[in-house]
Write a protein that holds these residues in place. Structure first.
Motif, PDB file in Angstrom:
ATOM      1  N   MET A   8       0.818  -1.205   0.000  1.00 47.27           N
ATOM      2  CA  MET A   8       0.000   0.000   0.000  1.00 47.27           C
ATOM      3  C   MET A   8       0.856   1.262   0.000  1.00 47.27           C
ATOM      4  O   MET A   8       0.475   2.275  -0.603  1.00 47.27           O
ATOM      5  CB  MET A   8      -0.933   0.007   1.206  1.00 47.27           C
ATOM      6  N   ASP A   9       2.022   1.211   0.650  1.00 48.11           N
ATOM      7  CA  ASP A   9       2.908   2.370   0.647  1.00 48.11           C
ATOM      8  C   ASP A   9       3.339   2.722  -0.771  1.00 48.11           C
ATOM      9  O   ASP A   9       3.337   3.890  -1.173  1.00 48.11           O
ATOM     10  CB  ASP A   9       4.139   2.111   1.519  1.00 48.11           C
ATOM     11  N   TYR A  11       1.824   1.609  -3.497  1.00 52.41           N
ATOM     12  CA  TYR A  11       0.641   1.781  -4.340  1.00 52.41           C
ATOM     13  C   TYR A  11       0.151   3.227  -4.294  1.00 52.41           C
ATOM     14  O   TYR A  11      -0.311   3.772  -5.298  1.00 52.41           O
ATOM     15  CB  TYR A  11      -0.472   0.838  -3.870  1.00 52.41           C
ATOM     16  N   GLU A  12       0.253   3.871  -3.149  1.00 49.33           N
ATOM     17  CA  GLU A  12      -0.311   5.208  -2.968  1.00 49.33           C
ATOM     18  C   GLU A  12       0.697   6.335  -3.185  1.00 49.33           C
ATOM     19  O   GLU A  12       0.326   7.505  -3.180  1.00 49.33           O
ATOM     20  CB  GLU A  12      -0.907   5.328  -1.560  1.00 49.33           C
ATOM     21  N   GLU A  13       1.968   6.012  -3.375  1.00 45.68           N
ATOM     22  CA  GLU A  13       2.948   7.085  -3.553  1.00 45.68           C
ATOM     23  C   GLU A  13       2.741   7.772  -4.907  1.00 45.68           C
ATOM     24  O   GLU A  13       2.339   7.141  -5.889  1.00 45.68           O
ATOM     25  CB  GLU A  13       4.373   6.547  -3.450  1.00 45.68           C
ATOM     26  N   ARG A  70      -5.817  10.194 -14.153  1.00 47.72           N
ATOM     27  CA  ARG A  70      -6.675   9.258 -13.427  1.00 47.72           C
ATOM     28  C   ARG A  70      -7.359   8.234 -14.315  1.00 47.72           C
ATOM     29  O   ARG A  70      -7.498   7.070 -13.945  1.00 47.72           O
ATOM     30  CB  ARG A  70      -7.734  10.044 -12.645  1.00 47.72           C
ATOM     31  N   CYS A  88       1.801  -2.545  -8.387  1.00 44.76           N
ATOM     32  CA  CYS A  88       2.319  -1.948  -7.153  1.00 44.76           C
ATOM     33  C   CYS A  88       2.715  -0.496  -7.399  1.00 44.76           C
ATOM     34  O   CYS A  88       3.904  -0.119  -7.294  1.00 44.76           O
ATOM     35  CB  CYS A  88       3.509  -2.747  -6.634  1.00 44.76           C
ATOM     36  N   GLY A  89       1.722   0.324  -7.735  1.00 40.65           N
ATOM     37  CA  GLY A  89       1.971   1.739  -7.921  1.00 40.65           C
ATOM     38  C   GLY A  89       2.902   2.035  -9.080  1.00 40.65           C
ATOM     39  O   GLY A  89       3.127   1.198  -9.963  1.00 40.65           O
TER      40      GLY A  89
END
Length: 375
Positions: A8-9, A11-13, A70, A88-89
């Motif tokens: 998640m780290d 993925y959201e960066e 987006r 993974c981001g």
């Protein structure tokens, strides 16, 4: 395997295109304020300066930025979700966007249960149990994906296990070696004929493994190679994408360029077929634990892995093209506002003109986002 928190780290960066857009937004704000000050000073009108600054800021940040950042990811995630894959981001996207060799094993093309032995027919005077034992030894020594089928057949006959000497892969659909001092050839019917083995007429089976011992035709194993939708679409995707080439890591002698072309309807020349020694080295490679994860796969099947890679590459292309379109539209807008501020043409700064400008630049941005559908 990994930790959800790590995933998640990353993925959201923020992505690199987002960082570029953020930096450009600060520059656009500064230039817009400068345009307003310039217009207000030259024409001695505070209201005109405020009007120029506000319109400049809107023109410098076209609405296409919200689409290009987006929409491509939203389209791709929806498609990958059906396949059980998540990127993974931006780390995963950039990590899979270079020239890549994609390893393919026998299990990827023919998962457990898709290959079945339909029957065996023996020729000559040799003991059938001996023929099965010799052929099983060859298949096992080669590391073929057919090993479970032959082991099962050998067990059903209470056969013996033998060692193979001087194993050789000929690269044209067959292997050779020595078992108990006798030469054994195993492969396609074309391979045996090329090796000078006389094959009786009427033994041409579409999917089969042929065997000869000491130059004498011994048997034919009829094998059904069942196709799965995941393997078919995955291999076609890998073979049809630029900068991406599948490389065979299995030692299966049957999986030749012609076999894969006929079975999966793909361009076999897009697939790399290394020497058997190289394949064994590649198959034995273990991924280090500290290697960063690029994608999360929750569904078995070649398509899930293949579409994760091709999707990441398509998304990266769409994102950077979208940023390019956005910057082009914004810079053109800023230059126009500077000119209008210097000339004092306030009658051109209307909502309808601004809306038309935004609409014009939104169309290419919208079209670019469709890139992620072409997987």
């Amino acid at each position: 395997e990994g930790q959800v928190e790590d995933f998640m780290d990353h993925y959201e960066e923020p992505s690199r295109p987002e960082k570029v857009m953020n930096a450009y937004a600060l520059v656009a704000l500064a230039v817009s304020i400068t345009s307003g000050v310039l217009g207000g000073v030259l024409h001695e009108s505070v209201s005109f300066g405020v009007q120029v600054a506000s319109v400049s800021l809107l023109a410098a940040l076209p609405v296409t930025s919200f689409i290009t950042l987006r929409r491509p990811m939203a389209i791709l995630e929806k498609r990958l979700h059906k396949l059980g894959a998540v990127l993974c981001g931006w780390r995963g996207i950039s990590g899979m966007s270079h020239k890549v060799l994609f390893p393919i094993s026998h299990e990827d093309l023919f998962p457990v249960g898709t290959c079945k032995l339909n029957g065996v027919k023996f020729y000559g005077s040799r003991n059938p149990d001996q023929v099965v034992a010799y052929c099983t030894a060859m298949v096992r020594a080669d590391g073929s994906g057919l090993t479970p089928l032959f082991d099962q057949l050998l067990t059903s006959r209470n056969g013996r296990h033998y060692d193979v000497e001087n194993l050789r892969a000929y690269g044209n659909g067959g292997i050779g070696g020595e078992v108990c001092g006798e030469s054994v050839l195993l492969g396609s019917v074309a391979f045996l004929k090329d090796m000078g083995v006389e094959v009786p007429s009427g033994t041409n089976v579409a999917q089969a493994v042929y065997a000869a011992i000491d130059g004498e035709f011994a048997c034919v194993f009829a094998i059904n190679y069942g196709k799965t939708r995941s393997a078919t679409t995955g291999l076609r995707t890998l073979c049809g994408y630029r900068g991406l080439r599948p490389v065979l890591t299995t030692g299966d002698f049957i999986l030749t360029e012609g076999f894969l072309r006929n079975r999966f309807s793909v361009n076999g020349r897009r697939i790399c077929f290394p020497d058997h020694n190289v394949r064994a080295e590649l198959a034995a490679v273990q991924v280090p634990e500290q290697t960063p994860a690029l994608a999360l796969i929750t569904t078995d099947g070649l398509a899930s892995y293949a579409f994760a890679v091709t999707g990441a590459r398509a998304l990266r292309t769409a994102s950077w093209l979208g940023v390019g379109i956005h910057l082009a539209g914004g810079i053109v807008g800023l230059v126009m506002m500077l000119i209008l501020a210097a000339l004092g043409e306030s009658q051109l700064l209307t909502p309808s003109n601004l809306f038309l400008y935004e609409l014009i630049w939104m169309i290419p941005g919208f079209l670019i986002t469709e890139w992620t559908r072409s997987l």
